[in-house]
Design a protein around this motif. Structure first.
Motif, PDB file in Angstrom:
ATOM      1  N   UNK A  12       0.845  -1.202   0.112  1.00  0.00           N
ATOM      2  CA  UNK A  12       0.057  -0.126   0.123  1.00  0.00           C
ATOM      3  C   UNK A  12       0.854   1.267  -0.009  1.00  0.00           C
ATOM      4  N   UNK A  13       0.209   2.351  -0.558  1.00  0.00           N
ATOM      5  CA  UNK A  13       1.030   3.404  -0.500  1.00  0.00           C
ATOM      6  C   UNK A  13       0.066   4.602   0.378  1.00  0.00           C
ATOM      7  N   UNK A  14      -0.930   4.168   1.058  1.00  0.00           N
ATOM      8  CA  UNK A  14      -1.841   5.011   1.835  1.00  0.00           C
ATOM      9  C   UNK A  14      -0.719   5.337   2.940  1.00  0.00           C
ATOM     10  N   UNK A  15      -1.236   6.683   3.385  1.00  0.00           N
ATOM     11  CA  UNK A  15      -0.358   7.287   4.610  1.00  0.00           C
ATOM     12  C   UNK A  15      -1.576   7.297   5.747  1.00  0.00           C
ATOM     13  N   UNK A  16      -1.185   7.590   6.778  1.00  0.00           N
ATOM     14  CA  UNK A  16      -2.068   7.756   7.966  1.00  0.00           C
ATOM     15  C   UNK A  16      -3.284   8.994   7.902  1.00  0.00           C
ATOM     16  N   UNK A  17      -3.055   9.545   6.675  1.00  0.00           N
ATOM     17  CA  UNK A  17      -4.131  10.542   6.285  1.00  0.00           C
ATOM     18  C   UNK A  17      -4.968  10.293   5.394  1.00  0.00           C
ATOM     19  N   UNK A  18      -6.103   9.901   5.471  1.00  0.00           N
ATOM     20  CA  UNK A  18      -7.249   9.412   4.499  1.00  0.00           C
ATOM     21  C   UNK A  18      -7.137  10.204   3.197  1.00  0.00           C
ATOM     22  N   UNK A  19      -6.837   9.427   2.234  1.00  0.00           N
ATOM     23  CA  UNK A  19      -6.806  10.267   0.920  1.00  0.00           C
ATOM     24  C   UNK A  19      -5.585  10.466   0.455  1.00  0.00           C
ATOM     25  N   UNK A  20      -4.485  10.669   1.208  1.00  0.00           N
ATOM     26  CA  UNK A  20      -3.111  10.921   0.716  1.00  0.00           C
ATOM     27  C   UNK A  20      -2.263   9.846   0.656  1.00  0.00           C
ATOM     28  N   UNK A  21      -1.563   9.801  -0.363  1.00  0.00           N
ATOM     29  CA  UNK A  21      -0.627   8.571  -0.661  1.00  0.00           C
ATOM     30  C   UNK A  21       0.694   9.052  -0.715  1.00  0.00           C
ATOM     31  N   UNK A  22       1.786   8.234  -0.508  1.00  0.00           N
ATOM     32  CA  UNK A  22       3.081   8.563  -0.965  1.00  0.00           C
ATOM     33  C   UNK A  22       3.418   7.955  -2.428  1.00  0.00           C
ATOM     34  N   UNK A  23       4.104   8.909  -2.871  1.00  0.00           N
ATOM     35  CA  UNK A  23       4.279   8.564  -4.362  1.00  0.00           C
ATOM     36  C   UNK A  23       5.704   8.209  -4.621  1.00  0.00           C
ATOM     37  N   UNK A  24       5.829   6.914  -5.400  1.00  0.00           N
ATOM     38  CA  UNK A  24       6.918   6.285  -5.781  1.00  0.00           C
ATOM     39  C   UNK A  24       7.780   6.611  -6.913  1.00  0.00           C
ATOM     40  N   UNK A  25       7.613   7.989  -7.299  1.00  0.00           N
ATOM     41  CA  UNK A  25       8.311   8.405  -8.460  1.00  0.00           C
ATOM     42  C   UNK A  25       9.451   9.417  -7.964  1.00  0.00           C
ATOM     43  N   UNK A  26       9.815   9.266  -6.695  1.00  0.00           N
ATOM     44  CA  UNK A  26      11.006  10.308  -6.198  1.00  0.00           C
ATOM     45  C   UNK A  26      10.619  11.327  -5.515  1.00  0.00           C
ATOM     46  N   UNK A  27       9.337  11.778  -5.815  1.00  0.00           N
ATOM     47  CA  UNK A  27       8.972  12.907  -4.903  1.00  0.00           C
ATOM     48  C   UNK A  27       8.904  12.439  -3.243  1.00  0.00           C
ATOM     49  N   UNK A  28       8.383  11.208  -3.017  1.00  0.00           N
ATOM     50  CA  UNK A  28       8.308  10.959  -1.685  1.00  0.00           C
ATOM     51  C   UNK A  28       9.322   9.577  -1.508  1.00  0.00           C
TER      52      UNK A  28
END
Length: 586
Positions: free
Chosen positions: A269-285
């Motif tokens: 999963x790329x979900x965070x603890x904030x609903x609707x906010x995801x970590x991006x795997x493109x280098x931004x995050x």
């Protein structure tokens, strides 16, 4: 080439290749065995990374050696430079299975489960942080000054981590470490976390963030360092708790960088603890990074040579290396090329190398289709380039076909799967697979010289056991074995057909809708990828398996079933266990 096996032949002591679990190694053994790779040095950066690697790819030793306390003991100019710059300080945090088990079976609300995970994980992180802090302080050599500095740093940390608790008894880093451990051991999920200091139940890595800017000058640093938190075996972290790690990726991490090692498909999963906010795997995050080595890379050659050198060092009274590299321990033929081993088995006339190669080329051409034969001999203008292109593609297939036929001739054992290059190829860039193979070869070296034929016999026995062990893999092991055996037999039939030789190898795709219609198949494939039974293209390795995924049988299974260990075309194969009832035409 003959090798000096006298110190091993007749030896009855423990096999130096018996140990292959880096998690059980102490610091001394890790430093002695570790050979830094290009990927290792590239990890000292400010990018959050999830390190994807198969079982035995070296994830644990890679992360353990990023610790400041071990890095400073390396005799390498690059390590000394990182230590001198004091820009990156690595800490190592293993994921404890007992901790995950302690959490998994508690009947508590999801929010409390997340809070307890953060508390427990922060305890691990805090203790790892304290260990490296202690290593930094004790590195000065002046015991009195180190004790004073330890007390000063301990006072600052305790006042921030435990602001509402009397900590007069805290006089050293060790005292804080004991306080954290006692707190973790004596806290039960069912009792709640009301009495736990806020910093320990806050977001992941908050304990370091809270004190870093307050103590770096006391540690002798001119500027605040970046703390590289190395989280190992993250495949054990449940999906829900993975959100805690992702939250740090997405948020302002404040001098914290995460290097998290896990197996393929375990970061779900790329979900965070904030609903609707995801970590991006493109280098931004964060980014996914494949850490598996290539079998013929300088990194893997150096690592395997280092393992031979260090594990066989104790056979000399003075502790000097018995062998410097794999080529010294394993008998090889000629230049260790495939044609050298083929000529050793097939050249009854004792031809020169040039004569023998010409003979092989002539016989190979006769096994090709009429169309390919015409392409080689028909166009004189491009004859040389066409001939080289076609022959280079077909040499591995031809050799495999010929050696397979020879292996079926009574009790004949061809010396084919032998030599340093072949051992590395079958190991497929995986240090643990290499160590396991060396374990088998070393046992044989106690009683025999490791001639090509003996190597071949030992390796085939090893691969047979490796294949059968598939049935014992977690949950989907038995169906995975059926699938792999079915795929291997299809590729074997394709390789050794009695008609014209086809351009084939261990690569393939699955028949249409196989992936979308069979969830068990997908789970089996993922298990096989993690455990060195099957390979997928890099896109599918770092993301997901789908209908366009390109597969290849692992070199271990390929060798066992006499399939060329190379990419060929991509025939559409049937992966269902009922392959035995199918009649396949190629």
């Amino acid at each position: 080439m003959k090798v000096k096996l006298q110190p091993i032949k007749g030896y009855n002591g423990p096999n130096p290749f018996k140990d292959h679990q880096a998690r059980t190694f102490d610091g001394k053994k890790i430093i002695r065995e570790f050979h830094p790779t290009s990927k290792y040095w590239n990890l000292f950066n400010d990018q959050h990374e999830i390190l994807i690697g198969k079982r035995g790819s070296g994830k644990t030793i890679l992360l353990k050696m990023m610790r400041y306390s071990l890095l400073k003991k390396m005799k390498d100019p690059r390590a000394l430079e990182i230590i001198a710059q004091k820009k990156y300080i690595g800490i190592y945090v293993p994921t404890h299975m007992e901790f995950i088990g302690r959490l998994r079976y508690q009947e508590i609300p999801d929010r409390d489960r997340l809070l307890f995970f953060q508390f427990a994980f922060n305890c691990f992180i805090a203790r790892a942080f304290l260990y490296e802090i202690n290593s930094i302080i004790s590195g000065g050599g002046d015991l009195m000054n180190s004790a004073i500095k330890s007390r000063e740093v301990a006072r600052i940390i305790s006042s921030i981590w435990f602001p509402k608790i009397e900590m007069e008894h805290i006089s050293s880093i060790e005292h804080i470490d004991k306080a954290i451990n006692d707190l973790y051991e004596n806290t039960e999920v069912k009792d709640g976390l009301e009495k736990i200091p806020r910093v320990l139940k806050n977001t992941i890595c908050r304990p370091i963030q809270a004190v870093s800017s307050q103590i770096y000058k006391n540690l002798g640093f001119e500027r605040e360092p970046t703390w590289i938190v190395c989280i190992d075996e993250a495949e054990f972290i449940p999906v829900e708790q993975q959100r805690c790690i992702n939250h740090l990726f997405r948020a302002e991490s404040r001098r914290i960088v995460i290097k998290m090692a896990t197996m393929p498909y375990a970061h779900q999963t790329k979900e965070t603890l904030t609903d609707g906010v995801f970590a991006e795997s493109n280098g931004n995050d964060f980014v996914y990074r494949k850490i598996d080595m290539e079998e013929d890379s300088d990194d893997f050659i150096n690592v395997t040579n280092s393992l031979i050198k260090n594990r066989l060092r104790d056979f000399q009274d003075d502790g000097s290396p018995l062998f410097e590299k794999l080529d010294d321990f394993i008998e090889k033929v000629g230049n260790d090329d495939f044609i050298d081993y083929y000529q050793r088995e097939k050249d009854k006339e004792k031809l020169t190398e040039k004569q023998f190669k010409a003979k092989v080329e002539k016989n190979l051409i006769l096994e090709l289709s009429q169309k390919r034969q015409k392409a080689i001999i028909g166009d004189k203008k491009d004859k040389k380039s066409i001939q080289k292109t076609i022959l280079d593609k077909f040499f591995p297939i031809y050799f495999t076909r010929q050696m397979f036929e020879l292996s079926k001739d009574g009790n004949t054992i061809p010396g084919w799967y032998s030599g340093p290059k072949m051992i590395r190829k079958i190991s497929e860039g995986n240090p643990r697979q290499f160590i396991l193979m060396m374990n088998a070869l070393f046992e044989k070296a106690k009683t025999n010289s490791l001639s090509p034929k003996i190597q071949h016999s030992v390796i085939m026995d090893f691969l047979d056991q490796f294949s059968k062990a598939t049935k014992s893999l977690p949950i989907e092991g038995p169906p995975l074995f059926d699938i792999l055996e079915g795929l291997a037999k299809q590729l074997q039939k394709r390789t050794h057909n009695k008609q014209n030789m086809v351009f084939t190898g261990n690569s393939f795709q699955l028949r249409k809708n196989s992936i979308s219609n069979d969830k068990l198949l997908v789970r089996c494939i993922k298990l096989g990828v993690c455990y060195l039974r099957i390979n997928v293209d890099e896109r599918s390795y770092l993301n997901e398996i789908d209908e366009d995924t390109k597969f290849s049988l692992s070199n271990s299974f390929s060798a066992l079933f006499w399939v060329p260990m190379r990419k060929g075309d991509y025939p559409k194969l049937l992966a269902a266990p009922q392959y035995k009832q199918q009649t396949l035409n190629f």
